[in-house]
Scaffold this motif. Structure first.
Motif, short mmCIF file in Angstrom:
data_model
loop_
_atom_site.label_atom_id
_atom_site.label_comp_id
_atom_site.label_asym_id
_atom_site.label_seq_id
_atom_site.Cartn_x
_atom_site.Cartn_y
_atom_site.Cartn_z
N PRO A 43 0.84 -1.21 0.00
CA PRO A 43 0.00 0.00 0.00
C PRO A 43 0.87 1.26 0.00
O PRO A 43 1.89 1.30 0.69
CB PRO A 43 -0.79 -0.10 1.30
N LYS A 44 0.47 2.24 -0.78
CA LYS A 44 1.20 3.52 -0.79
C LYS A 44 0.59 4.40 0.30
O LYS A 44 -0.39 5.09 0.08
CB LYS A 44 1.05 4.22 -2.16
N SER A 45 1.13 4.26 1.50
CA SER A 45 0.55 4.97 2.63
C SER A 45 1.60 5.25 3.69
O SER A 45 2.54 4.48 3.87
CB SER A 45 -0.57 4.11 3.23
N MET A 46 1.40 6.35 4.41
CA MET A 46 2.28 6.69 5.54
C MET A 46 2.10 5.69 6.68
O MET A 46 2.93 5.59 7.55
CB MET A 46 1.94 8.10 6.07
N ASN A 47 0.97 4.99 6.67
CA ASN A 47 0.66 4.09 7.78
C ASN A 47 1.19 2.67 7.60
O ASN A 47 0.75 1.75 8.27
CB ASN A 47 -0.85 4.04 8.02
N VAL A 48 2.12 2.50 6.64
CA VAL A 48 2.74 1.19 6.43
C VAL A 48 4.24 1.28 6.70
O VAL A 48 4.91 2.19 6.19
CB VAL A 48 2.55 0.71 4.98
N THR A 49 4.75 0.36 7.49
CA THR A 49 6.20 0.21 7.67
C THR A 49 6.58 -1.13 7.06
O THR A 49 5.99 -2.16 7.41
CB THR A 49 6.58 0.21 9.16
N PHE A 50 7.55 -1.11 6.14
CA PHE A 50 7.94 -2.34 5.46
C PHE A 50 9.36 -2.75 5.84
O PHE A 50 10.28 -1.94 5.80
CB PHE A 50 7.83 -2.16 3.94
N HIS A 51 9.51 -4.01 6.23
CA HIS A 51 10.84 -4.58 6.51
C HIS A 51 11.12 -5.69 5.50
O HIS A 51 10.38 -6.70 5.48
CB HIS A 51 10.91 -5.17 7.92
N GLU A 52 12.14 -5.51 4.67
CA GLU A 52 12.53 -6.59 3.76
C GLU A 52 13.42 -7.56 4.55
O GLU A 52 14.61 -7.34 4.73
CB GLU A 52 13.29 -6.05 2.55
N GLU A 53 12.77 -8.60 5.05
CA GLU A 53 13.46 -9.50 5.98
C GLU A 53 12.75 -10.85 5.96
O GLU A 53 11.54 -10.92 5.72
CB GLU A 53 13.40 -8.89 7.39
N SER A 54 13.49 -11.92 6.23
CA SER A 54 12.87 -13.24 6.31
C SER A 54 12.37 -13.49 7.73
O SER A 54 13.03 -13.11 8.70
CB SER A 54 13.88 -14.32 5.94
N ILE A 55 11.23 -14.14 7.84
CA ILE A 55 10.72 -14.49 9.18
C ILE A 55 11.59 -15.55 9.85
O ILE A 55 11.44 -15.81 11.03
CB ILE A 55 9.24 -14.95 9.15
N THR A 56 12.53 -16.13 9.10
CA THR A 56 13.47 -17.10 9.70
C THR A 56 14.59 -16.39 10.47
O THR A 56 15.37 -17.04 11.16
CB THR A 56 14.11 -18.01 8.64
N ASN A 57 14.66 -15.06 10.35
CA ASN A 57 15.60 -14.28 11.17
C ASN A 57 14.97 -14.10 12.55
O ASN A 57 14.27 -13.13 12.82
CB ASN A 57 15.90 -12.94 10.51
N HIS A 58 15.22 -15.06 13.43
CA HIS A 58 14.54 -15.10 14.72
C HIS A 58 14.89 -13.89 15.59
O HIS A 58 14.04 -13.37 16.30
CB HIS A 58 14.87 -16.41 15.46
N PHE A 59 16.14 -13.45 15.51
CA PHE A 59 16.56 -12.29 16.31
C PHE A 59 15.75 -11.06 15.90
O PHE A 59 15.19 -10.35 16.73
CB PHE A 59 18.06 -12.02 16.11
N PHE A 60 15.66 -10.84 14.58
CA PHE A 60 14.91 -9.69 14.06
C PHE A 60 13.43 -9.77 14.46
O PHE A 60 12.84 -8.80 14.94
CB PHE A 60 15.04 -9.61 12.53
N MET A 61 12.82 -10.95 14.26
CA MET A 61 11.39 -11.10 14.54
C MET A 61 11.08 -10.91 16.03
O MET A 61 10.10 -10.27 16.40
CB MET A 61 10.89 -12.47 14.07
N THR A 62 11.94 -11.47 16.88
CA THR A 62 11.72 -11.36 18.33
C THR A 62 11.75 -9.90 18.76
O THR A 62 10.87 -9.42 19.49
CB THR A 62 12.80 -12.18 19.07
N LYS A 63 12.75 -9.17 18.25
CA LYS A 63 12.88 -7.75 18.59
C LYS A 63 11.67 -6.94 18.10
O LYS A 63 11.12 -6.10 18.81
CB LYS A 63 14.18 -7.22 17.96
N LEU A 64 11.25 -7.23 16.87
CA LEU A 64 10.10 -6.53 16.28
C LEU A 64 8.84 -6.76 17.11
O LEU A 64 8.09 -5.82 17.40
CB LEU A 64 9.88 -7.04 14.84
N LEU A 65 8.61 -7.99 17.52
CA LEU A 65 7.42 -8.33 18.31
C LEU A 65 7.43 -7.64 19.67
O LEU A 65 6.43 -7.08 20.10
CB LEU A 65 7.32 -9.85 18.48
N ILE A 66 8.59 -7.66 20.32
CA ILE A 66 8.69 -7.06 21.66
C ILE A 66 8.53 -5.54 21.57
O ILE A 66 7.81 -4.93 22.37
CB ILE A 66 10.04 -7.43 22.32
#
Length: 312
Positions: A43-66
């Motif tokens: 979506p072309k919107s200010m209300n979207v944040t996009f991370h080009e990242e694999s969900i297999t990056n557990h460190f990244f996903m854990t940090k994002l969730l917390i």
């Protein structure tokens, strides 16, 4: 305004869901490695944040969730190819099961408080069992690593919900189709490949004799189902079929598409493929009980799909 995470949000279903959530005034965070998704879908919107990242990056996903403690979480990221899972069972397992389990564990251990975690499973879990239509209680016979991972992850979702009090719910998608589907992906639905052949005047390869039947469900109905399941408190620690409850053979759906587009599909036939299911039809009584009603039949859906392709 809710804060919402969509994994696989640059894909076909995820990005269409994101459009709808943005339209409703929500803040959406998308994680997608673009192996199958497309930046153009976002979506072309200010209300979207996009991370080009694999969900297999557990460190990244854990940090994002917390960091975000999302209100709603839609787990749509997957390597959605039966064929690919047969070729690369371990690699696809990392995405289709382990990554989702890590997300559940993070939510449990960190005592995060999402209102709902929606996991997208697949009708592939039913396999080739003779019983039709498929009810959520029908026998399970996964015929590929993809289907095994989907079913195992469903069980994790349901049981984490029951054991640890997490508000989880699972969808078993039948054959979803509509604009934004990627025909170049080997994972793509058959209708997006037919669409591409119609647009380019290419030859469509038909595996088997075309008698195989499917329950095709239009993307708008799928998004409706996802929103209902996320926002209905009693839909939890359970599994729901998402489909139309109607079936059509591949030969007939091609004919319907020819009449919607006014063009002919050039067909070449090949042997049926290993792991492909012959017949598929959903019983959607359970989802209907929550107020879901499919609005787009296959004739109308194909016409809408074709119009969207023409606009592109």
């Amino acid at each position: 305004m809710s804060k919402i995470l969509i994994t696989g949000g640059a894909g076909f279903i995820g990005s269409t869901l994101a459009d709808k959530l943005i339209e409703e005034g929500n803040q959406v965070v998308i994680v997608d490695d673009l192996s199958m998704g497309d930046v153009e879908n976002l979506p072309k919107s200010m209300n979207v944040t996009f991370h080009e990242e694999s969900i297999t990056n557990h460190f990244f996903m854990t940090k994002l969730l917390i960091t975000n403690n999302f209100d709603y979480i839609y787990l749509l990221a997957a390597v959605a190819s039966v064929a690919d899972s047969i070729e690369r069972p371990i690699e696809t397992h990392a995405v289709n099961q382990n990554a989702n389990l890590n997300i559940l564990e993070t939510i449990r251990k960190e005592k995060l408080t999402p209102k709902k975690i929606v996991f997208s499973s697949s009708a592939a879990v039913y396999g080739n069992g003779p019983e039709l239509p498929k009810k959520e209680t029908s026998s399970i016979d996964p015929m590929s690593p993809y289907a095994i991972d989907k079913f195992a992850t469903e069980r994790f979702m349901v049981d984490y919900g029951k054991l640890y009090g997490l508000p989880t719910v699972c969808t078993r998608f039948f054959n979803v189709y509509g604009p934004k589907q990627n025909p170049k992906s080997p994972y793509s639905g058959v209708l997006s490949i037919v669409s591409d052949c119609l647009v380019r005047d290419d030859i469509f390869t038909l595996f088997g004799d075309g008698s195989q039947t499917r329950d095709y469900v239009y993307i708008d109905d799928v998004v409706d189902a996802l929103l209902i399941l996320a926002t209905t408190p009693e839909a939890k620690n359970d599994v729901y079929n998402v489909a139309t409850g109607e079936t059509i053979s591949l030969v007939d759906v091609i004919k319907a598409y020819e009449s919607a587009s006014g063009r002919k599909v050039k067909v070449v036939k090949k042997e049926a493929r290993l792991g492909d299911v012959q017949d598929s039809l959903a019983d959607i009584t359970k989802l209907r009980g929550l107020g879901y009603e499919p609005k787009v039949n296959v004739t109308a859906g194909l016409a809408k799909y074709w119009d969207a392709l023409q606009e592109k």
